[in-house]
Scaffold this active site. Structure first.
Site, PDB file in Angstrom:
ATOM      1  N   ASP A 176     -16.682  -9.805  -1.752  1.00 27.55           N
ATOM      2  CA  ASP A 176     -17.654  -9.577  -2.960  1.00 27.55           C
ATOM      3  C   ASP A 176     -17.475 -10.547  -3.887  1.00 27.55           C
ATOM      4  OD1 ASP A 176     -15.817  -8.669  -4.877  1.00 27.55           O
ATOM      5  OD2 ASP A 176     -15.371  -6.870  -3.624  1.00 27.55           O
ATOM      6  N   HIS A 187     -11.137 -15.113   2.752  1.00 23.25           N
ATOM      7  CA  HIS A 187     -11.476 -14.572   3.900  1.00 23.25           C
ATOM      8  C   HIS A 187     -13.171 -14.710   3.712  1.00 23.25           C
ATOM      9  CE1 HIS A 187      -7.903 -11.506   4.724  1.00 23.25           C
ATOM     10  NE2 HIS A 187      -7.623 -12.790   4.845  1.00 23.25           N
ATOM     11  N   CYS A 197     -23.396 -21.846   9.712  1.00 22.75           N
ATOM     12  CA  CYS A 197     -23.782 -22.097  10.998  1.00 22.75           C
ATOM     13  C   CYS A 197     -22.827 -22.109  11.966  1.00 22.75           C
ATOM     14  CB  CYS A 197     -24.784 -23.290  11.231  1.00 22.75           C
ATOM     15  SG  CYS A 197     -25.358 -23.827  12.932  1.00 22.75           S
ATOM     16  N   ASN A 200      -0.764  -1.500  -7.609  1.00 22.93           N
ATOM     17  CA  ASN A 200      -1.615  -0.807  -6.467  1.00 22.93           C
ATOM     18  C   ASN A 200      -1.705   0.708  -6.535  1.00 22.93           C
ATOM     19  OD1 ASN A 200      -2.705  -1.109  -4.159  1.00 22.93           O
ATOM     20  ND2 ASN A 200      -1.092  -1.293  -2.575  1.00 22.93           N
ATOM     21  N   LEU A 201      -2.625   1.213  -5.877  1.00 19.61           N
ATOM     22  CA  LEU A 201      -2.458   2.695  -5.947  1.00 19.61           C
ATOM     23  C   LEU A 201      -1.390   3.364  -5.449  1.00 19.61           C
ATOM     24  CD1 LEU A 201      -4.409   4.932  -6.975  1.00 19.61           C
ATOM     25  CD2 LEU A 201      -5.636   5.067  -4.686  1.00 19.61           C
ATOM     26  N   GLU A 202      -0.681   2.728  -4.448  1.00 23.46           N
ATOM     27  CA  GLU A 202       0.591   3.522  -3.809  1.00 23.46           C
ATOM     28  C   GLU A 202       1.262   2.432  -3.239  1.00 23.46           C
ATOM     29  OE1 GLU A 202      -1.822   5.012   0.281  1.00 23.46           O
ATOM     30  OE2 GLU A 202      -1.515   6.331  -1.356  1.00 23.46           O
TER      31      GLU A 202
HETATM   32  P1  OAD Z   1      -6.819  -2.224   2.672  1.00 21.76           P
HETATM   33  O1  OAD Z   1      -7.725  -1.185   2.598  1.00 21.76           O
HETATM   34  O2  OAD Z   1      -5.872  -2.411   3.744  1.00 21.76           O
HETATM   35  O3  OAD Z   1      -5.688  -1.815   1.364  1.00 21.76           O
HETATM   36  C1  OAD Z   1      -6.448  -1.317   0.097  1.00 21.76           C
HETATM   37  C2  OAD Z   1      -5.250  -0.991  -0.692  1.00 21.76           C
HETATM   38  O4  OAD Z   1      -5.974  -0.760  -2.124  1.00 21.76           O
HETATM   39  C3  OAD Z   1      -4.311   0.018  -0.347  1.00 21.76           C
HETATM   40  O5  OAD Z   1      -2.862  -0.454  -0.613  1.00 21.76           O
HETATM   41  C4  OAD Z   1      -4.818   1.011  -1.430  1.00 21.76           C
HETATM   42  O6  OAD Z   1      -3.644   1.810  -1.713  1.00 21.76           O
HETATM   43  C5  OAD Z   1      -5.200   0.347  -2.651  1.00 21.76           C
HETATM   44  N1  OAD Z   1      -6.200   1.060  -3.242  1.00 21.76           N
HETATM   45  C6  OAD Z   1      -7.176   1.929  -3.101  1.00 21.76           C
HETATM   46  N2  OAD Z   1      -7.804   2.473  -4.109  1.00 21.76           N
HETATM   47  C7  OAD Z   1      -7.295   1.672  -5.126  1.00 21.76           C
HETATM   48  C8  OAD Z   1      -7.650   1.593  -6.637  1.00 21.76           C
HETATM   49  N3  OAD Z   1      -8.733   2.407  -7.174  1.00 21.76           N
HETATM   50  N4  OAD Z   1      -6.764   0.775  -7.469  1.00 21.76           N
HETATM   51  C9  OAD Z   1      -5.738   0.341  -6.868  1.00 21.76           C
HETATM   52  N5  OAD Z   1      -5.488  -0.030  -5.552  1.00 21.76           N
HETATM   53  C10 OAD Z   1      -6.251   0.706  -4.798  1.00 21.76           C
HETATM   54  O7  OAD Z   1      -7.348  -3.723   2.037  1.00 21.76           O
HETATM   55  P2  OAD Z   1      -6.978  -5.024   1.912  1.00 21.76           P
HETATM   56  O8  OAD Z   1      -5.462  -5.088   1.974  1.00 21.76           O
HETATM   57  O9  OAD Z   1      -7.775  -5.943   0.875  1.00 21.76           O
HETATM   58  O10 OAD Z   1      -9.962  -8.815   6.391  1.00 21.76           O
HETATM   59  O11 OAD Z   1      -7.195  -5.645   3.260  1.00 21.76           O
HETATM   60  C11 OAD Z   1      -6.821  -6.960   3.804  1.00 21.76           C
HETATM   61  C12 OAD Z   1      -7.909  -7.496   4.916  1.00 21.76           C
HETATM   62  O12 OAD Z   1      -8.063  -6.580   6.106  1.00 21.76           O
HETATM   63  C13 OAD Z   1      -9.410  -7.559   4.373  1.00 21.76           C
HETATM   64  O13 OAD Z   1      -9.554  -8.669   3.636  1.00 21.76           O
HETATM   65  C14 OAD Z   1     -10.093  -7.486   5.777  1.00 21.76           C
HETATM   66  C15 OAD Z   1      -9.453  -6.383   6.412  1.00 21.76           C
HETATM   67  O14 OAD Z   1      -9.470  -6.255   7.529  1.00 21.76           O
HETATM   68  C16 OAD Z   1     -10.820  -9.183   7.144  1.00 21.76           C
HETATM   69  O15 OAD Z   1     -11.802  -8.583   7.459  1.00 21.76           O
HETATM   70  C17 OAD Z   1     -10.593 -10.321   7.813  1.00 21.76           C
END
Ligand code: OAD
Length: 230
Positions: free
Chosen positions: A91, A106, A114, A198-200
């Protein structure tokens, strides 16, 4: 302290309703990664992949930045040194909040690529497999998103920035996807202090020197206040 590198993940945009990947109701519980986020999935069913990203693009254009995105933009504007955001998110909420130094490792939903000639242009709201490339006219249009098995964008420059960082901060990322999950180790090896917001706890929590847990809009805003007060 002169240089802060911030890594963000889906958690920073979760409060905008954009959906994370690995939570119980996350995107990867609803779609198979192999189908929608790999070059092989795109070759097998390009319409399905475009449908997936068209839906995410439609959601993203409706979203506004939250207090966490705004706090990071304020940090960049008011911190005496340099702030770089490396985001895994596709986003544009960091830019919408006013952040200028943002690397989309990413890719981005706002971009079209293309697959035949590598030309890039702004994505229309709805993309289709047979859309012709404006440069070479081939019907090889894909979202400008880095899929599993592809090299993330800007890696050499990102590693240079991590080596030079005084502070590395990871926000809202689960620490499951490399190379981003190793940035904390890369930065710490070259002397940076490290903090997870982080949330957790993430999968890489033991690599961080410090951590704060809670919703991004709360913890990021509070952390930025602290840094600016130092
Ligand atoms: P994840 O979905 O793996 O992790 C999201 C993280 O955000 C978790 O640690 C949650 O605990 C945390 N979280 C959720 N709600 C929250 C809030 N309100 N405030 C703070 N933290 C919160 O997402 P990413 O780590 O971003 O890649 O995933 C990494 C990559 O995996 C993405 O870029 C995507 C995906 O597959 C591709 O598509 C190549």
């Amino acid at each position: 302290m002169e240089k802060i590198v911030v890594l963000t993940g889906a958690g920073i945009s979760a409060e905008n309703g954009l959906g994370t990947f690995r939570d119980e109701e996350g995107l990867w519980a609803q779609h198979r990664i192999e189908d929608v986020a790999t070059p092989e999935g795109f070759a097998a069913n390009p319409q399905l992949v475009h449908d997936f990203y068209n839906a995410r693009r439609a959601q993203a254009v409706e979203a506004s930045p939250n207090a966490a995105h705004q706090a990071l933009a304020r940090l960049e504007a008011e911190f005496s040194g340099e702030v770089l955001i490396v985001t895994q998110n596709v986003d544009n909420l960091h830019e919408a909040a006013g952040s200028k130094a943002v690397v989309h490792m990413h890719g981005a939903l706002s971009g079209a690529l293309c697959a035949a000639c590598d030309h890039r242009w702004p994505a229309p709201l709805v993309m289709a497999p047979n859309d012709p490339c404006p440069a070479c006219n081939q019907p090889a249009t894909r979202p400008d998103i880095v899929w599993f098995g592809e090299m993330p964008y800007g890696m050499e420059a990102i590693w240079d920035q991590l080596r030079a960082a005084d502070l590395f901060v990871a926000i809202g990322t689960s620490g499951n996807v490399y190379p981003a999950a190793a940035f904390v180790q890369d930065a710490a090896r070259y002397g940076a202090d490290t903090v997870e917001l982080n949330l957790e706890p993430s999968a890489t929590i033991s690599d961080f020197a410090d951590a704060r847990f809670g919703k991004a809009s709360d913890v990021v805003s509070a952390w930025v206040e602290e840094v600016l007060a130092q």
